[in-house]
Design a protein around this motif. Structure first.
Motif, PDB file in Angstrom:
ATOM      1  N   HIS A  61      21.369   9.878   8.456  1.00  0.00           N
ATOM      2  CA  HIS A  61      21.800   8.482   8.305  1.00  0.00           C
ATOM      3  C   HIS A  61      21.127   7.749   7.152  1.00  0.00           C
ATOM      4  O   HIS A  61      21.539   6.648   6.804  1.00  0.00           O
ATOM      5  N   ASN A  62      20.105   8.319   6.566  1.00  0.00           N
ATOM      6  CA  ASN A  62      19.314   7.602   5.568  1.00  0.00           C
ATOM      7  C   ASN A  62      20.000   7.617   4.194  1.00  0.00           C
ATOM      8  O   ASN A  62      20.179   8.689   3.609  1.00  0.00           O
ATOM      9  N   ILE A  84      29.205  12.316   8.059  1.00  0.00           N
ATOM     10  CA  ILE A  84      28.387  11.692   9.101  1.00  0.00           C
ATOM     11  C   ILE A  84      29.212  11.509  10.379  1.00  0.00           C
ATOM     12  O   ILE A  84      30.248  10.837  10.363  1.00  0.00           O
ATOM     13  N   GLN A  89      26.625   9.803  19.057  1.00  0.00           N
ATOM     14  CA  GLN A  89      25.369   9.240  18.580  1.00  0.00           C
ATOM     15  C   GLN A  89      24.323   9.362  19.674  1.00  0.00           C
ATOM     16  O   GLN A  89      24.571   9.017  20.839  1.00  0.00           O
ATOM     17  N   LEU A 136      26.333   1.547   9.091  1.00  0.00           N
ATOM     18  CA  LEU A 136      25.910   2.893   8.708  1.00  0.00           C
ATOM     19  C   LEU A 136      26.707   3.401   7.514  1.00  0.00           C
ATOM     20  O   LEU A 136      26.129   3.817   6.489  1.00  0.00           O
ATOM     21  N   TYR A 137      28.025   3.358   7.611  1.00  0.00           N
ATOM     22  CA  TYR A 137      28.862   3.934   6.557  1.00  0.00           C
ATOM     23  C   TYR A 137      28.839   3.111   5.278  1.00  0.00           C
ATOM     24  O   TYR A 137      28.842   3.663   4.179  1.00  0.00           O
TER      25      TYR A 137
END
Length: 371
Positions: A61-62, A84, A89, A136-137
């Motif tokens: 996720h980074n 991703i 999750q 996130l995206y």
């Protein structure tokens, strides 16, 4: 005059098969682990030399990871998409336990996941879930060296497993069973009743309620299209790994009506062994997907590679099956003959020397059919 006639004759002879062109090839892979920049560059340069054009890369996720690895991918001449997972999750301080999907027996995917421990699926009907995924995206899409976002697990849990997996899990999935049927959380039940007047909890067999199926197709479609808009606003492409179909498989077992998704590209996982099908089946589902999309987006046929072809007949776990080198040739050809824009390998790391030999010959000498 003779030279002109000679050239014209060659054009006629060669034109019957269309011009030769390299097949576009993408690949799913993960990393970087503890690899150094030089080790990553060497790996990517090798993949490029073998005919890979783009990576669907799972690096967590980074955004900093994708910044680092994306720069190296571009240096090697590869397109680079961040791969991703979406609805799966693990629990963290960023999550809320109420966001997880609930099955027909009332059990949360967080505490009682189906099939395997990592099947901790979120509910697509929770606004908090959307905002978590959007943040996130978008944060990854803003990385300069990211060419696109690649969604995975953008679906419900498999209400029916692919036939080739039944024995592995000791199941006979001849219908939809409540234990594997999602989502019956308070929000989904209430919203469906408000929309249709039907209390799904009072229905003897929810699988017979067409409106209930459509409601859940639409939940996934809605969250995909919202994420697509957010990623497009960052000037990046967005794609997804999907189940084959959509009608023959994806809708039936994971609620993906993906021909209604506003994506740039679609990657159906045409893993024929999972469905106890021969490689030519890949062509059938490729055609189905291409016709369903009707030009809406590109389709890359996802191909599952057998890591140990000589042991395939003795291998008990279907997830170690896949295409042998000879079968890979068939799968590539039928994918392209039925309208695919290219193929996607799962994964380069499973390819044997013989796979690469066959692969190189096939992708480099593909003849475009005449219009």
């Amino acid at each position: 005059m003779y030279k002109v006639f000679y050239v014209f004759a060659i054009v006629l002879i060669c034109g019957c098969n269309g011009p030769s062109e390299k097949i576009p090839v993408h690949a799913w892979m993960g990393g970087p682990g503890k690899a150094t920049d030089q080790e990553i560059l060497d790996q990517f340069t090798n993949l490029k030399s073998k005919g890979i054009d783009a990576l669907m890369y799972n690096g967590g996720h980074n955004p900093a990871t994708y910044e680092r690895v994306g720069k190296i991918a571009h240096q090697a001449g590869l397109k680079f998409h961040a791969w991703i997972p979406a609805m799966i999750q693990g629990y963290s301080e960023k999550m809320d336990s109420s966001w997880y999907a609930v099955n027909g027996e009332g059990h949360s995917a967080l505490t009682d996941p189906a099939y395997v421990p990592y099947y901790t699926f979120l509910c697509p009907n929770r606004e908090g879930v959307y905002h978590f995924l959007e943040q996130l995206y978008v944060s990854v899409a803003r990385v300069k060296d990211i060419d696109g976002i690649h969604l995975d697990y953008i679906r419900f849990p498999d209400v029916i497993l692919a036939r080739g997996l039944w024995d592995k899990y000791g199941l006979v999935m001849d219908r939809e069973y409540p234990e594997f049927d999602y989502c019956y959380c308070d929000s989904c039940v209430a919203d469906f009743k408000e929309k249709t007047g039907i209390n799904i909890l009072e229905v003897d067999d929810p699988s017979e309620v067409k409106e209930w199926k459509q409601f859940r197709y639409d939940l996934i479609t809605s969250i995909v299209n919202r994420l697509a808009e957010a990623v497009h606003n960052e000037g990046k492409e967005i794609s997804a790994a999907v189940f084959p179909g959509p009608a023959s498989v994806a809708k039936k077992i994971v609620r993906q009506e993906w021909d209604k998704w506003n994506l740039d590209a679609f990657y159906p996982m045409n893993y024929n062994d999972f469905y106890l099908e021969e490689p030519r089946w890949v062509g059938n589902v490729t055609l189905e997907g291409v016709e369903a999309l009707n030009g809406k987006g590109r389709l890359y046929s996802g191909l599952f590679i057998c890591p140990n072809p000589h042991e395939k007949q003795n291998e008990q776990d279907p997830e170690n099956h896949g295409l042998t080198p000879e079968q890979l040739e068939v799968a590539i050809k039928v994918s392209m003959e039925n309208g695919a824009s290219g193929i996607c390998l799962f994964t380069p790391g499973r390819m044997t020397e013989k796979h690469w030999e066959v692969f190189s010959r096939v992708i480099s000498n593909y003849h475009i059919a005449d219009e």
